[in-house]
Motif scaffolding. Structure first.
Motif, short mmCIF file in Angstrom:
data_model
loop_
_atom_site.label_atom_id
_atom_site.label_comp_id
_atom_site.label_asym_id
_atom_site.label_seq_id
_atom_site.Cartn_x
_atom_site.Cartn_y
_atom_site.Cartn_z
N UNK A 1 0.85 -1.20 0.00
CA UNK A 1 0.00 0.00 0.00
C UNK A 1 0.88 1.25 0.00
N UNK A 2 0.58 2.21 -0.85
CA UNK A 2 1.41 3.41 -0.88
C UNK A 2 1.06 4.33 0.29
N UNK A 3 1.96 5.22 0.59
CA UNK A 3 1.75 6.13 1.71
C UNK A 3 0.54 7.04 1.45
N UNK A 35 2.27 9.74 16.76
CA UNK A 35 1.07 9.55 15.93
C UNK A 35 -0.16 10.09 16.65
N UNK A 36 -0.24 9.83 17.95
CA UNK A 36 -1.38 10.33 18.73
C UNK A 36 -1.45 11.86 18.64
N UNK A 37 -0.32 12.52 18.87
CA UNK A 37 -0.29 13.99 18.82
C UNK A 37 -0.67 14.49 17.42
N UNK A 136 3.76 13.69 7.64
CA UNK A 136 3.94 14.71 6.61
C UNK A 136 2.90 14.53 5.50
N UNK A 137 2.64 13.26 5.13
CA UNK A 137 1.63 12.99 4.10
C UNK A 137 0.25 13.42 4.56
#
Ligand SMILES: [Mn+2]
Length: 316
Positions: A1-3, A35-37, A136-137
């Protein structure tokens, strides 16, 4: 799966429970906290959960106190695993993770089994590098707090940029995180230098008893129950001790023998590269990796040591 596909799927959820692995390290903890933040900043509700209690040395990091340890009384849109190569790493939370069909897997281990519905697995030095790319994505701003969480993972999985797994990309990620406000020196100190006095005293006793065998190719240290009693140190404080005997120039293999109870010993094996210690550990029912393995052994201390010296000798 791509980002891009992966981040689009994550964008679509309104709440997420983020899973760190059993016996957590800085990479799984840092990945989950960052990730949470990041998700919170996008208005996605997020919580972190870990099957084991976080080691004390992570308590100074922002978000470390927020980890759940048991299934919360709440249903989430998605379950996201970070730094978990197999479903075994969820331990007693495995059923909980798979109770949500909308599952995500973000990891960097080549051996990852792609156990989730959506899998984003790129072989990098640390999972935190993949979380950085994902954030970033998603368009998340990398705040100093997020940068600190991510650099924690990069630093712990690379021995502060000193291990063989470090690539030019790892350094680029490190550079971005420092630029975003993470304090590399402080993280390095908290992870690899700071220690309780009890550990320092136990280390001194272990190193003073260091022995070499087979023309110095095997270096061994021993940590007995009396050493724990005399210093007040606990078993989890011995992490990293084995690097010292391995640092002896003649040593090809280092072995640490830790007495965990009456006639019970936890054995750790390390190799500089010529010897596959996974094979040695396997002869005693243990295992691990080519350069780092472990096993348990039972019996009288002297017999256990004899057995180890003899067996390692067959591989030198
Ligand atoms: Mn990792």
């Amino acid at each position: 799966m791509t980002i891009t596909e992966f981040s689009r799927e994550i964008r679509g959820v309104s709440s997420a429970l983020i899973f760190s692995h059993n016996r957590p390290d800085g990479d799984t903890i840092g990945s989950a906290m960052a990730l949470k933040k990041g998700l919170l900043s996008l208005g996605i509700e997020a919580d972190t959960i870990c099957p084991s209690k976080l080691p004390e040395k992570y308590s100074s990091f922002s978000g470390a106190a927020g980890f759940l340890s048991e299934a919360p009384n709440k249903v989430y849109d998605a379950h996201i695993a970070v730094d978990c190569s197999t479903e075994q790493m969820f331990a007693h939370l495995s059923a909980l993770f798979f109770s949500n069909k909308n599952s995500f897997n973000i990891d960097h281990h080549v051996s990852n089994t792609r156990y989730a519905k959506h899998n984003f697995v790129v072989p990098t030095a640390s999972c935190c590098e993949n979380v950085l790319e994902l954030l970033k994505a998603l368009g998340v701003e990398i705040t100093p707090e997020i940068a600190e969480s991510l650099l924690l993972g990069v630093v712990t999985d690379t021995g502060c940029f000193g291990h063989k797994n470090v690539t030019a990309e790892t350094l680029v990620a490190g550079s971005e995180l420092v630029r975003a406000g993470a304090d590399l020196n402080s993280i390095n100190y908290r992870m690899f230098k700071a220690q309780p006095i009890e550990r320092a005293r136990l280390f001194a006793r272990a190193i003073s008893g260091l022995k070499t065998y087979h023309d110095g190719k095997l270096a061994m240290i021993f940590i007995r129950q009396e050493d724990f009693k005399a210093t007040g140190a606990t078993q989890d404080m011995t992490e990293g001790f084995i690097d010292y005997p391995l640092s002896i120039s003649t040593a090809e293999v280092a072995v640490s023998v830790m007495e965990t109870g009456d006639k019970h010993f936890k054995i750790s094996y390390r190799s500089k590269g010529k010897v596959n210690v996974n094979e040695i550990a396997a002869t005693f029912g243990g295992g691990g990796h080519v350069l780092a393995s472990g096993s348990m052994l039972s019996g009288y201390f002297e017999d256990v040591v004899d057995k180890l010296v003899f067996t390692v000798g067959n591989y030198l």
